[in-house]
Design a protein around this motif. Structure first.
Motif, PDB file in Angstrom:
ATOM      1  N   PRO A  47      30.521 -50.468 -59.520  1.00  0.00           N
ATOM      2  CA  PRO A  47      29.840 -49.437 -58.746  1.00  0.00           C
ATOM      3  C   PRO A  47      28.163 -49.794 -59.049  1.00  0.00           C
ATOM      4  CG  PRO A  47      30.655 -48.255 -60.502  1.00  0.00           C
ATOM      5  CD  PRO A  47      31.499 -49.638 -60.546  1.00  0.00           C
ATOM      6  N   GLY A  48      27.418 -49.515 -58.093  1.00  0.00           N
ATOM      7  CA  GLY A  48      25.871 -49.620 -58.113  1.00  0.00           C
ATOM      8  C   GLY A  48      25.012 -48.439 -58.500  1.00  0.00           C
ATOM      9  N   ILE A  49      24.094 -48.213 -58.627  1.00  0.00           N
ATOM     10  CA  ILE A  49      23.036 -46.819 -58.688  1.00  0.00           C
ATOM     11  C   ILE A  49      21.650 -47.398 -58.171  1.00  0.00           C
ATOM     12  CG2 ILE A  49      22.135 -45.069 -59.838  1.00  0.00           C
ATOM     13  CD1 ILE A  49      24.186 -45.526 -62.041  1.00  0.00           C
ATOM     14  N   LEU A  50      21.470 -46.697 -56.986  1.00  0.00           N
ATOM     15  CA  LEU A  50      20.120 -46.940 -56.691  1.00  0.00           C
ATOM     16  C   LEU A  50      19.155 -45.727 -56.753  1.00  0.00           C
ATOM     17  CD1 LEU A  50      18.008 -48.833 -55.168  1.00  0.00           C
ATOM     18  CD2 LEU A  50      19.008 -47.976 -52.928  1.00  0.00           C
ATOM     19  N   THR A  88      23.748 -54.237 -47.110  1.00  0.00           N
ATOM     20  CA  THR A  88      24.358 -55.411 -47.607  1.00  0.00           C
ATOM     21  C   THR A  88      25.409 -55.557 -48.550  1.00  0.00           C
ATOM     22  OG1 THR A  88      22.402 -56.796 -47.065  1.00  0.00           O
ATOM     23  CG2 THR A  88      23.801 -57.923 -48.862  1.00  0.00           C
ATOM     24  N   ARG A  89      25.290 -54.271 -49.518  1.00  0.00           N
ATOM     25  CA  ARG A  89      25.961 -53.957 -50.461  1.00  0.00           C
ATOM     26  C   ARG A  89      27.334 -53.459 -49.732  1.00  0.00           C
ATOM     27  NH1 ARG A  89      25.420 -53.535 -55.696  1.00  0.00           N
ATOM     28  NH2 ARG A  89      26.689 -51.669 -55.896  1.00  0.00           N
ATOM     29  N   ASN A  90      27.244 -52.619 -48.825  1.00  0.00           N
ATOM     30  CA  ASN A  90      28.294 -51.853 -48.271  1.00  0.00           C
ATOM     31  C   ASN A  90      29.108 -52.871 -47.482  1.00  0.00           C
ATOM     32  OD1 ASN A  90      29.444 -49.194 -47.695  1.00  0.00           O
ATOM     33  ND2 ASN A  90      28.735 -49.478 -45.495  1.00  0.00           N
ATOM     34  N   ALA A  91      28.425 -53.923 -46.697  1.00  0.00           N
ATOM     35  CA  ALA A  91      29.379 -54.742 -46.078  1.00  0.00           C
ATOM     36  C   ALA A  91      30.307 -55.738 -47.142  1.00  0.00           C
ATOM     37  CB  ALA A  91      28.378 -55.823 -45.192  1.00  0.00           C
ATOM     38  N   GLN A  92      29.516 -55.791 -48.370  1.00  0.00           N
ATOM     39  CA  GLN A  92      30.648 -56.464 -49.259  1.00  0.00           C
ATOM     40  C   GLN A  92      31.331 -55.536 -50.049  1.00  0.00           C
ATOM     41  OE1 GLN A  92      27.183 -57.689 -51.660  1.00  0.00           O
ATOM     42  NE2 GLN A  92      26.777 -59.654 -50.717  1.00  0.00           N
ATOM     43  N   ARG A  94      30.913 -52.952 -51.697  1.00  0.00           N
ATOM     44  CA  ARG A  94      30.527 -52.395 -52.860  1.00  0.00           C
ATOM     45  C   ARG A  94      29.989 -50.813 -52.840  1.00  0.00           C
ATOM     46  NH1 ARG A  94      27.203 -57.404 -55.813  1.00  0.00           N
ATOM     47  NH2 ARG A  94      28.297 -58.799 -55.202  1.00  0.00           N
ATOM     48  N   HIS A  95      30.391 -50.276 -53.755  1.00  0.00           N
ATOM     49  CA  HIS A  95      29.994 -48.725 -53.799  1.00  0.00           C
ATOM     50  C   HIS A  95      28.782 -48.683 -54.382  1.00  0.00           C
ATOM     51  CE1 HIS A  95      30.489 -44.109 -53.784  1.00  0.00           C
ATOM     52  NE2 HIS A  95      29.982 -44.485 -55.188  1.00  0.00           N
ATOM     53  N   THR A  96      27.768 -47.600 -53.841  1.00  0.00           N
ATOM     54  CA  THR A  96      26.411 -47.377 -54.213  1.00  0.00           C
ATOM     55  C   THR A  96      26.334 -45.730 -54.628  1.00  0.00           C
ATOM     56  OG1 THR A  96      25.774 -49.328 -53.391  1.00  0.00           O
ATOM     57  CG2 THR A  96      24.173 -47.837 -54.236  1.00  0.00           C
ATOM     58  N   THR A  97      25.728 -45.512 -55.382  1.00  0.00           N
ATOM     59  CA  THR A  97      25.413 -44.161 -55.786  1.00  0.00           C
ATOM     60  C   THR A  97      23.878 -43.868 -55.878  1.00  0.00           C
ATOM     61  OG1 THR A  97      27.322 -43.422 -57.054  1.00  0.00           O
ATOM     62  CG2 THR A  97      25.585 -41.980 -57.459  1.00  0.00           C
ATOM     63  N   LEU A  98      23.579 -42.901 -54.806  1.00  0.00           N
ATOM     64  CA  LEU A  98      21.917 -42.695 -55.010  1.00  0.00           C
ATOM     65  C   LEU A  98      21.465 -41.494 -55.820  1.00  0.00           C
ATOM     66  CD1 LEU A  98      21.741 -42.826 -50.689  1.00  0.00           C
ATOM     67  CD2 LEU A  98      21.505 -44.728 -52.648  1.00  0.00           C
TER      68      LEU A  98
END
Length: 331
Positions: A47-50, A88-92, A94-98
Motif C-alpha cells: 500500500p501507499g500513502i499520499l 495511475t496507481r489505481n489503474a495498476q 495499488r491501494h493508496t491512503t490519503l
C-alpha cells in the motif's frame, strides 16, 4: 518433462537459407518470466500513502524547499497532478491512503528529529508517521476536490477526540471515593446518549454535542443514528465513541454544554429538540431555548436564520441513572 522449442529459419542477404536454430521454451524460461513479473505483482500488495497539502497557503509554505517537486504550481494544478498520480496507481491495482500534510508540524518534526526538511526521505518519513497516528481516508477514485472535505472532516473529528481524551485523562481518580472519574463519566455519557435516542423514538436522528473546553474553544461532536420500530439502533461506532467522549469531558469539567437533536422527516418536516448539560446530566430545554440554541453559531455566537419547514420543539425529559460520583463534591 519434454521441452518445447520453436524452429527459427534465417536467410542470407541473397534470400537463401543459411541456418536453423532452436530457441528453448522450457520450464527454465517460464520460471525466468515468472521471476521477472513477480515485482509487478508484489507492487499491488504494497500500500501507499499520499499526504495532501489542503490549502494554497500550505503549498506556498512547502515551495520554499528546493527539492519540493511542486514549486511554482498553483493549488489547482497541484491537485490535478496528484489526481493523475492517484489514477495511475489505481489503474495498476495499488491501494493508496490519503492523509494531510501540515508544513508547520513538518518543520517542527524535522527540528525535533534532526532531519533535513529539504529532503524527500524526510517528507516520506513524516508522512508515514502522520498516517499512523492521524486522520486518513482511502482513495476511492474520486477527484481530490471531492475527497478533501471528507479528509478535513475526519481530521476535525480526530482533533476533537484527541482534545476530549486529553481532558478526560487529566481527571484522574476521584479524591473522595478513589473511583476512575474518566471511566465513570464515559459510562454516564453513554447512558445519556442511549436514553436520548430511546426518547426520540423510531426515525433518523442527527445529534450534536457541544461542550466548552477551557480556553481551547468548544468541543463539537456529531452522531447519526437510525432507530427502528423494533428497538434496534444503527449508528457508526466511531461517531458514537467521539460523541460520548466529548459529553464525558463536559461531565468531568462541569462546564457549559448541551445536545441538539434533529429528527429527519421528508414528509412532515424536521423536528429539532435540545438539552442542556447541567451537572452530570442532560436537562430538557424549552422550545424557545431550543430555537435560540439552534439559530446561533456555536463558534462565533452570531445569530443564524431559522430554516423553513423545521419545528423547534422542547426537549424530552430524560430519567437520570445513578452516577458513581453524585455525592463526591466537584467530581
Amino acid at each position: 518433462m519434454a521441452r518445447t522449442a520453436r524452429r527459427i529459419q534465417t536467410t542470407d542477404r541473397h534470400g537463401g537459407k543459411r541456418r536453423h536454430t532452436r530457441r528453448a521454451r522450457g520450464p527454465a524460461t517460464r520460471a525466468r518470466r515468472r521471476t521477472a513479473a513477480a515485482p509487478r505483482r508484489l507492487a499491488r500488495e504494497i500500500p501507499g500513502i499520499l499526504a495532501v497539502l489542503p490549502t494554497p497557503e500550505d503549498l506556498a509554505a512547502m515551495s520554499r524547499y528546493r527539492t519540493f517537486p511542486f514549486t511554482g504550481q498553483d493549488h489547482t494544478g497541484y491537485l490535478r497532478r496528484l489526481d493523475g498520480l492517484l489514477r495511475t496507481r489505481n489503474a495498476q491495482g495499488r491501494h493508496t491512503t490519503l492523509t494531510l500534510f501540515d508544513p508547520g508540524e513538518y518543520a517542527t518534526y524535522c527540528s525535533d528529529t534532526g532531519l533535513d526538511p529539504d529532503r524527500p526521505e524526510s517528507r516520506a518519513r513524516y508522512t508515514t508517521e502522520v498516517a499512523a497516528a492521524g486522520a486518513t481516508v482511502p482513495y476511492s477514485g474520486r477527484p481530490l476536490t471531492d475527497t478533501l472535505p471528507a479528509l478535513l472532516d475526519e481530521a476535525a473529528r480526530q482533533d476533537t477526540w484527541d482534545r476530549a481524551g486529553a481532558l478526560l485523562s487529566t481527571a484522574g481518580r476521584c479524591p473522595t471515593c478513589d473511583g476512575d472519574t474518566a471511566h465513570d463519566a464515559f459510562e454516564h455519557a453513554s447512558q445519556a446518549m442511549l436514553r436520548l435516542l430511546d426518547a426520540l423514538g423510531p426515525g433518523r436522528h442527527h445529534l450534536v454535542c457541544s461542550v466548552t473546553a477551557n480556553d481551547s474553544g468548544p468541543l463539537l461532536a456529531a452522531v447519526h443514528a437510525t432507530a427502528l420500530p423494533d428497538g434496534r439502533l444503527h449508528l457508526a461506532e466511531a461517531e458514537a465513541l467521539i460523541f460520548c467522549t466529548v459529553l464525558a469531558a463536559g461531565i468531568t469539567l462541569r462546564g457549559p454544554g448541551g445536545v441538539i437533536s434533529r429528527t429527519l422527516d421528508d414528509q412532515h418536516g424536521d423536528e429539532v429538540r435540545g438539552w442542556s448539560l447541567r451537572g452530570n446530566w442532560l436537562t430538557a430545554l424549552t422550545a424557545a431555548e431550543v430555537f435560540s440554541a439552534y439559530c446561533t453559531d456555536a463558534r462565533t455566537g452570531d445569530p443564524l436564520s431559522p430554516e423553513p419547514g423545521v419545528d423547534y420543539l422542547s426537549g424530552i425529559a430524560l430519567p437520570a441513572p445513578a452516577y458513581a460520583h453524585e455525592h463526591c463534591g466537584n467530581t
